[in-house]
Write a protein that holds these residues in place. Structure first.
Motif, PDB file in Angstrom:
ATOM      1  N   UNK A 251      -3.368  -0.177  -4.243  1.00 36.54           N
ATOM      2  CA  UNK A 251      -3.835  -0.425  -5.612  1.00 36.54           C
ATOM      3  C   UNK A 251      -5.239   0.114  -5.868  1.00 36.54           C
ATOM      4  N   UNK A 252      -5.949   0.481  -4.814  1.00 32.14           N
ATOM      5  CA  UNK A 252      -7.256   1.134  -4.983  1.00 32.14           C
ATOM      6  C   UNK A 252      -7.118   2.653  -4.956  1.00 32.14           C
ATOM      7  N   UNK A 253      -5.900   3.138  -4.727  1.00 29.00           N
ATOM      8  CA  UNK A 253      -5.670   4.578  -4.662  1.00 29.00           C
ATOM      9  C   UNK A 253      -5.868   5.166  -3.284  1.00 29.00           C
ATOM     10  N   UNK A 254      -6.146   4.325  -2.294  1.00 26.82           N
ATOM     11  CA  UNK A 254      -6.337   4.807  -0.929  1.00 26.82           C
ATOM     12  C   UNK A 254      -4.994   5.067  -0.259  1.00 26.82           C
ATOM     13  N   UNK A 255      -4.952   6.094   0.590  1.00 23.40           N
ATOM     14  CA  UNK A 255      -3.711   6.455   1.281  1.00 23.40           C
ATOM     15  C   UNK A 255      -3.223   5.309   2.167  1.00 23.40           C
ATOM     16  N   UNK A 256      -1.904   5.168   2.216  1.00 19.73           N
ATOM     17  CA  UNK A 256      -1.265   4.159   3.070  1.00 19.73           C
ATOM     18  C   UNK A 256      -0.365   4.879   4.067  1.00 19.73           C
ATOM     19  N   UNK A 257      -0.582   4.633   5.341  1.00 22.15           N
ATOM     20  CA  UNK A 257       0.270   5.207   6.372  1.00 22.15           C
ATOM     21  C   UNK A 257       1.592   4.430   6.430  1.00 22.15           C
ATOM     22  N   UNK A 258       2.696   5.152   6.501  1.00 22.40           N
ATOM     23  CA  UNK A 258       4.012   4.531   6.556  1.00 22.40           C
ATOM     24  C   UNK A 258       4.786   5.094   7.747  1.00 22.40           C
ATOM     25  N   UNK A 259       5.997   4.606   7.904  1.00 24.16           N
ATOM     26  CA  UNK A 259       6.831   5.075   9.009  1.00 24.16           C
ATOM     27  C   UNK A 259       7.283   6.528   8.842  1.00 24.16           C
ATOM     28  N   UNK A 260       7.060   7.093   7.659  1.00 27.73           N
ATOM     29  CA  UNK A 260       7.458   8.501   7.447  1.00 27.73           C
ATOM     30  C   UNK A 260       6.259   9.447   7.381  1.00 27.73           C
ATOM     31  N   UNK A 261       5.052   8.918   7.483  1.00 29.30           N
ATOM     32  CA  UNK A 261       3.853   9.735   7.289  1.00 29.30           C
ATOM     33  C   UNK A 261       3.781  10.935   8.225  1.00 29.30           C
ATOM     34  N   UNK A 262       4.230  10.747   9.479  1.00 27.42           N
ATOM     35  CA  UNK A 262       4.136  11.853  10.435  1.00 27.42           C
ATOM     36  C   UNK A 262       5.442  12.631  10.556  1.00 27.42           C
ATOM     37  N   UNK A 263       6.367  12.377   9.601  1.00 26.49           N
ATOM     38  CA  UNK A 263       7.652  13.082   9.627  1.00 26.49           C
ATOM     39  C   UNK A 263       7.955  13.794   8.321  1.00 26.49           C
ATOM     40  N   UNK A 264       6.946  13.905   7.472  1.00 24.73           N
ATOM     41  CA  UNK A 264       7.215  14.399   6.118  1.00 24.73           C
ATOM     42  C   UNK A 264       6.516  15.730   5.842  1.00 24.73           C
ATOM     43  N   UNK A 265       7.159  16.522   4.989  1.00 20.82           N
ATOM     44  CA  UNK A 265       6.631  17.820   4.556  1.00 20.82           C
ATOM     45  C   UNK A 265       6.200  17.680   3.094  1.00 20.82           C
ATOM     46  N   UNK A 266       4.895  17.607   2.861  1.00 19.65           N
ATOM     47  CA  UNK A 266       4.419  17.441   1.485  1.00 19.65           C
ATOM     48  C   UNK A 266       2.924  17.721   1.385  1.00 19.65           C
ATOM     49  N   UNK A 267       2.486  17.954   0.171  1.00 22.53           N
ATOM     50  CA  UNK A 267       1.083  18.199  -0.108  1.00 22.53           C
ATOM     51  C   UNK A 267       0.285  16.934   0.179  1.00 22.53           C
TER      52      UNK A 267
END
Length: 321
Positions: A251-267
């Motif tokens: 809610x502050x706009x800060x990045x949140x690491x998830x279970x897909x963060x190191x498996x995803x292709x995105x900007x």
């Protein structure tokens, strides 16, 4: 100000605004140069002899646009006039038209434009005018779906359709956004094809994207992109306000690491913020928190939404007395 000068300003203002005389007619009537009349009318405004008030109640969306633009210091806010009981397809069509119109207004030759996936972006592609010719490059900002997403919402479909309408060039992404294993992503990021596209992400001049929210995780489109329920459930257990191109933030706009963060292709969100125009297009009460967080963090500087969503945003920011 001397009383005689004040009386002259009032007299000129009355002749011009109430009696509808032209500056030339006032000049002849008072024996004053026309250029002086123009200067005195401007001075009358500066001295508040003349005041103007815009009646925003005649067009409520204009007032909402002004309020949101000023509150968030946005470059532009575009609000489409929709009704609460209006069909979703009609809302998307209106938003698509607004997005297409704005894109056509700002695009220039040599622009590099990034797009995400989803129904709002597909609507933009459908509403673009094919008579415009721009020597631009359209690229995806995220890979393809993990599930069975309707083809018209696929990022490659959107990029290709928009590039075709603009008579521009396009690059497509030949791999999914979410890989089953980190090792697969590590292998892809070494490929020439991946690096050809990723090289453009920090160079984007325009980025146009939808805004996601875990509050809509029961929708068929969400399932079509993210796939299995276990993955969605894991996301729901995180402090997530929303996402852009599957980059999740709180809610502050800060990045949140998830279970897909190191498996995803995105900007990345930092790369996104480098674009001159960052156009977020989204609507619904479920996305209000996500929209507010994305704007506050600087991921968006142009907002396209519906009247109902804009009202909900303002109500949350400035609760009624």
């Amino acid at each position: 100000m001397p009383n005689d000068e004040l009386k002259l300003l009032i007299n000129i203002a009355q002749l011009y605004y109430e009696d509808n005389l032209t500056q030339a007619e006032i000049s002849a009537k008072l024996g004053i140069y026309r250029t002086t009349i123009s200067r005195l009318l401007k001075k009358a405004q500066q001295q508040q002899v003349i005041t103007f008030k815009i009646n925003y109640t005649l067009c409520q969306t204009s007032l909402l646009e002004k309020q949101l633009k000023e509150h968030f210091k946005l470059h532009e806010v575009i609000i489409v006039d929709t009704q609460k009981d209006e069909d979703l397809d009609i809302k998307l069509q209106k938003m698509g038209y607004a997005g297409a119109t704005y894109l056509q207004k700002i695009i220039t030759n040599q622009d590099i434009i990034g797009f995400s996936w989803g129904s709002s972006l597909a609507a933009v592609a459908n509403q673009l005018d094919s008579s415009i010719h721009k020597d631009a490059l359209c690229v995806p900002m995220v890979g393809g779906p993990a599930g069975k997403l309707i083809s018209q919402f696929h990022v490659n479909t959107i990029v290709y359709n928009i590039a075709t309408k603009l008579h521009s060039r396009s690059l497509l992404m030949d791999f999914p956004a979410i890989l089953e294993e980190k090792s697969l992503r590590d292998a892809i990021v070494k490929s020439q094809h991946y690096n050809q596209i990723v090289a453009y992400w920090p160079k984007l001049t325009i980025a146009m994207f939808g805004i996601g929210s875990c509050n809509i995780s029961n929708s068929s489109i969400w399932h079509g992109f993210y796939g299995d329920d276990d993955q969605i459930e894991t996301l729901e257990n995180k402090p997530i306000a929303g996402d852009i191109c599957s980059r999740f933030f709180d809610h502050q706009g800060d990045s949140v690491q998830t279970n897909i963060s190191d498996k995803i292709i995105n900007i990345t969100l930092d790369q996104l913020k480098m674009a001159k125009y960052r156009i977020g297009i989204a609507q619904s009460s479920e996305k209000v928190d996500a929209i507010i967080a994305a704007i506050s963090a600087g991921y968006i500087n142009v907002l396209i939404t519906t009247k109902g969503t804009a009202q909900s945003i303002l109500t949350q920011l400035i609760p009624p007395d």
